[in-house]
Motif scaffolding. Structure first.
Motif, PDB file in Angstrom:
ATOM      1  N   SER A   1      57.006 -57.700  -7.537  1.00  0.00           N
ATOM      2  CA  SER A   1      56.547 -59.089  -7.452  1.00  0.00           C
ATOM      3  C   SER A   1      55.630 -59.351  -8.634  1.00  0.00           C
ATOM      4  O   SER A   1      54.882 -58.468  -9.059  1.00  0.00           O
ATOM      5  CB  SER A   1      55.816 -59.351  -6.134  1.00  0.00           C
ATOM      6  OG  SER A   1      54.665 -58.545  -6.018  1.00  0.00           O
ATOM      7  N   GLU A   2      55.737 -60.567  -9.169  1.00  0.00           N
ATOM      8  CA  GLU A   2      54.867 -61.003 -10.256  1.00  0.00           C
ATOM      9  C   GLU A   2      54.444 -62.428  -9.968  1.00  0.00           C
ATOM     10  O   GLU A   2      55.249 -63.233  -9.494  1.00  0.00           O
ATOM     11  CB  GLU A   2      55.593 -60.958 -11.604  1.00  0.00           C
ATOM     12  CG  GLU A   2      55.975 -59.565 -12.049  1.00  0.00           C
ATOM     13  CD  GLU A   2      56.795 -59.538 -13.328  1.00  0.00           C
ATOM     14  OE1 GLU A   2      56.861 -58.451 -13.922  1.00  0.00           O
ATOM     15  OE2 GLU A   2      57.379 -60.573 -13.721  1.00  0.00           O
TER      16      GLU A   2
ATOM     17  N   ALA B   1      56.701 -54.694   1.506  1.00  0.00           N
ATOM     18  CA  ALA B   1      56.892 -54.017   0.225  1.00  0.00           C
ATOM     19  C   ALA B   1      57.884 -52.879   0.405  1.00  0.00           C
ATOM     20  O   ALA B   1      57.811 -52.104   1.354  1.00  0.00           O
ATOM     21  CB  ALA B   1      55.560 -53.480  -0.296  1.00  0.00           C
ATOM     22  N   GLY B   2      58.818 -52.790  -0.521  1.00  0.00           N
ATOM     23  CA  GLY B   2      59.793 -51.704  -0.532  1.00  0.00           C
ATOM     24  C   GLY B   2      59.477 -50.749  -1.646  1.00  0.00           C
ATOM     25  O   GLY B   2      58.473 -50.881  -2.354  1.00  0.00           O
ATOM     26  N   LYS B   3      60.320 -49.798  -1.831  1.00  0.00           N
ATOM     27  CA  LYS B   3      60.172 -48.827  -2.919  1.00  0.00           C
ATOM     28  C   LYS B   3      61.031 -49.295  -4.086  1.00  0.00           C
ATOM     29  O   LYS B   3      62.151 -49.740  -3.906  1.00  0.00           O
ATOM     30  CB  LYS B   3      60.646 -47.450  -2.484  1.00  0.00           C
ATOM     31  CG  LYS B   3      59.825 -46.874  -1.341  1.00  0.00           C
ATOM     32  CD  LYS B   3      58.585 -46.254  -1.853  1.00  0.00           C
ATOM     33  CE  LYS B   3      57.838 -45.579  -0.711  1.00  0.00           C
ATOM     34  NZ  LYS B   3      56.507 -45.215  -1.044  1.00  0.00           N
ATOM     35  N   HIS B   4      60.482 -49.166  -5.292  1.00  0.00           N
ATOM     36  CA  HIS B   4      61.241 -49.457  -6.503  1.00  0.00           C
ATOM     37  C   HIS B   4      62.059 -48.229  -6.827  1.00  0.00           C
ATOM     38  O   HIS B   4      61.861 -47.158  -6.265  1.00  0.00           O
ATOM     39  CB  HIS B   4      60.267 -49.805  -7.645  1.00  0.00           C
ATOM     40  CG  HIS B   4      60.946 -50.447  -8.804  1.00  0.00           C
ATOM     41  ND1 HIS B   4      61.626 -51.628  -8.703  1.00  0.00           N
ATOM     42  CD2 HIS B   4      61.037 -50.075 -10.098  1.00  0.00           C
ATOM     43  CE1 HIS B   4      62.104 -51.954  -9.882  1.00  0.00           C
ATOM     44  NE2 HIS B   4      61.766 -51.023 -10.752  1.00  0.00           N
ATOM     45  N   ASP B   5      63.011 -48.359  -7.727  1.00  0.00           N
ATOM     46  CA  ASP B   5      63.903 -47.264  -8.080  1.00  0.00           C
ATOM     47  C   ASP B   5      63.167 -45.973  -8.405  1.00  0.00           C
ATOM     48  O   ASP B   5      63.635 -44.893  -8.107  1.00  0.00           O
ATOM     49  CB  ASP B   5      64.789 -47.650  -9.260  1.00  0.00           C
ATOM     50  CG  ASP B   5      65.791 -48.723  -8.876  1.00  0.00           C
ATOM     51  OD1 ASP B   5      66.334 -49.340  -9.792  1.00  0.00           O
ATOM     52  OD2 ASP B   5      66.009 -48.942  -7.677  1.00  0.00           O
ATOM     53  N   ASN B   6      62.013 -46.064  -9.048  1.00  0.00           N
ATOM     54  CA  ASN B   6      61.278 -44.853  -9.416  1.00  0.00           C
ATOM     55  C   ASN B   6      60.374 -44.345  -8.298  1.00  0.00           C
ATOM     56  O   ASN B   6      59.624 -43.423  -8.491  1.00  0.00           O
ATOM     57  CB  ASN B   6      60.469 -45.089 -10.700  1.00  0.00           C
ATOM     58  CG  ASN B   6      59.382 -46.135 -10.524  1.00  0.00           C
ATOM     59  OD1 ASN B   6      59.150 -46.619  -9.414  1.00  0.00           O
ATOM     60  ND2 ASN B   6      58.718 -46.489 -11.604  1.00  0.00           N
ATOM     61  N   GLY B   7      60.444 -44.986  -7.127  1.00  0.00           N
ATOM     62  CA  GLY B   7      59.681 -44.533  -5.976  1.00  0.00           C
ATOM     63  C   GLY B   7      58.283 -45.087  -5.885  1.00  0.00           C
ATOM     64  O   GLY B   7      57.591 -44.833  -4.928  1.00  0.00           O
ATOM     65  N   ALA B   8      57.853 -45.813  -6.888  1.00  0.00           N
ATOM     66  CA  ALA B   8      56.509 -46.393  -6.872  1.00  0.00           C
ATOM     67  C   ALA B   8      56.538 -47.782  -6.257  1.00  0.00           C
ATOM     68  O   ALA B   8      57.478 -48.529  -6.460  1.00  0.00           O
ATOM     69  CB  ALA B   8      55.956 -46.486  -8.301  1.00  0.00           C
ATOM     70  N   GLN B   9      55.543 -48.090  -5.491  1.00  0.00           N
ATOM     71  CA  GLN B   9      55.470 -49.434  -4.935  1.00  0.00           C
ATOM     72  C   GLN B   9      54.830 -50.348  -5.946  1.00  0.00           C
ATOM     73  O   GLN B   9      53.943 -49.960  -6.697  1.00  0.00           O
ATOM     74  CB  GLN B   9      54.655 -49.442  -3.655  1.00  0.00           C
ATOM     75  CG  GLN B   9      55.413 -48.878  -2.495  1.00  0.00           C
ATOM     76  CD  GLN B   9      54.786 -49.273  -1.193  1.00  0.00           C
ATOM     77  OE1 GLN B   9      53.616 -49.569  -1.119  1.00  0.00           O
ATOM     78  NE2 GLN B   9      55.573 -49.271  -0.153  1.00  0.00           N
ATOM     79  N   HIS B  10      55.286 -51.592  -5.975  1.00  0.00           N
ATOM     80  CA  HIS B  10      54.749 -52.583  -6.894  1.00  0.00           C
ATOM     81  C   HIS B  10      54.104 -53.696  -6.116  1.00  0.00           C
ATOM     82  O   HIS B  10      54.425 -53.973  -5.027  1.00  0.00           O
ATOM     83  CB  HIS B  10      55.868 -53.165  -7.748  1.00  0.00           C
ATOM     84  CG  HIS B  10      56.509 -52.135  -8.627  1.00  0.00           C
ATOM     85  ND1 HIS B  10      56.095 -51.908  -9.909  1.00  0.00           N
ATOM     86  CD2 HIS B  10      57.503 -51.262  -8.392  1.00  0.00           C
ATOM     87  CE1 HIS B  10      56.844 -50.964 -10.439  1.00  0.00           C
ATOM     88  NE2 HIS B  10      57.693 -50.560  -9.538  1.00  0.00           N
TER      89      HIS B  10
END
Length: 159
Positions: free
Chosen positions: A124-125, A150-159
């Motif tokens: 999200s931005e 919030a879900g997980k991004h492809d690299n596993g980090a939450q944004h």
């Protein structure tokens, strides 16, 4: 190996989000793919480097807008993307920069970009004044996380 297709579409998620957003903004209109401002079309200034949404290369269509059509008063523009969308992310980012640019006659006060996967919002931005507002973006991401969205991004980090 056969690739699994996702069972949801961005159009249906955008509609559901618009219905929810409408409940939060009494006295405002909420529209999807809105390209008008009264009798005028949302067109970018000449020489703009922002990619457009029409074949003429002039108009932009935000996924969801919160506004008062008759005044005009533009509060919020939302762009929603499905995780794994192959269109350049920069397209939606530049669109929100243009929509919130205080130098255009139809500027929205706030723009929000959401990338959504089956696990929730992976990115999200928040945009204001034609740029990403990092403080508001962090605050919004924390609210999404606190709300279990919030879900997980492809690299596993939450944004």
């Amino acid at each position: 190996m056969r690739r699994r297709r996702s069972c949801w579409s961005p159009i249906s998620v955008t509609h559901l989000l618009a219905v929810y957003v409408e409940r939060q903004f009494s006295g405002w209109q909420v529209d999807g793919n809105y390209d008008r401002l009264g009798e005028r079309t949302l067109r970018l200034p000449r020489g703009s480097t922002i990619s457009t949404d029409d074949h003429l290369g002039k108009s932009i269509y935000p996924d969801i807008v919160v506004h008062q059509r008759d005044i005009p008063n533009n509060l919020l523009a939302i762009e929603l993307r499905k995780d794994g969308n192959h269109q350049l992310l920069e397209h939606d980012q530049r669109k929100l920069q243009a929509l919130t640019d205080p130098n255009v006659w139809f500027a929205y006060a706030i723009g929000v970009l959401l990338i959504v996967g089956q696990g929730g919002v992976s990115l999200s931005e928040v945009y204001a004044g034609g740029v990403i507002d990092s403080t508001a973006s962090r605050w919004f991401a924390e609210r999404l996380d606190a709300g279990g969205l919030a879900g997980k991004h492809d690299n596993g980090a939450q944004h």
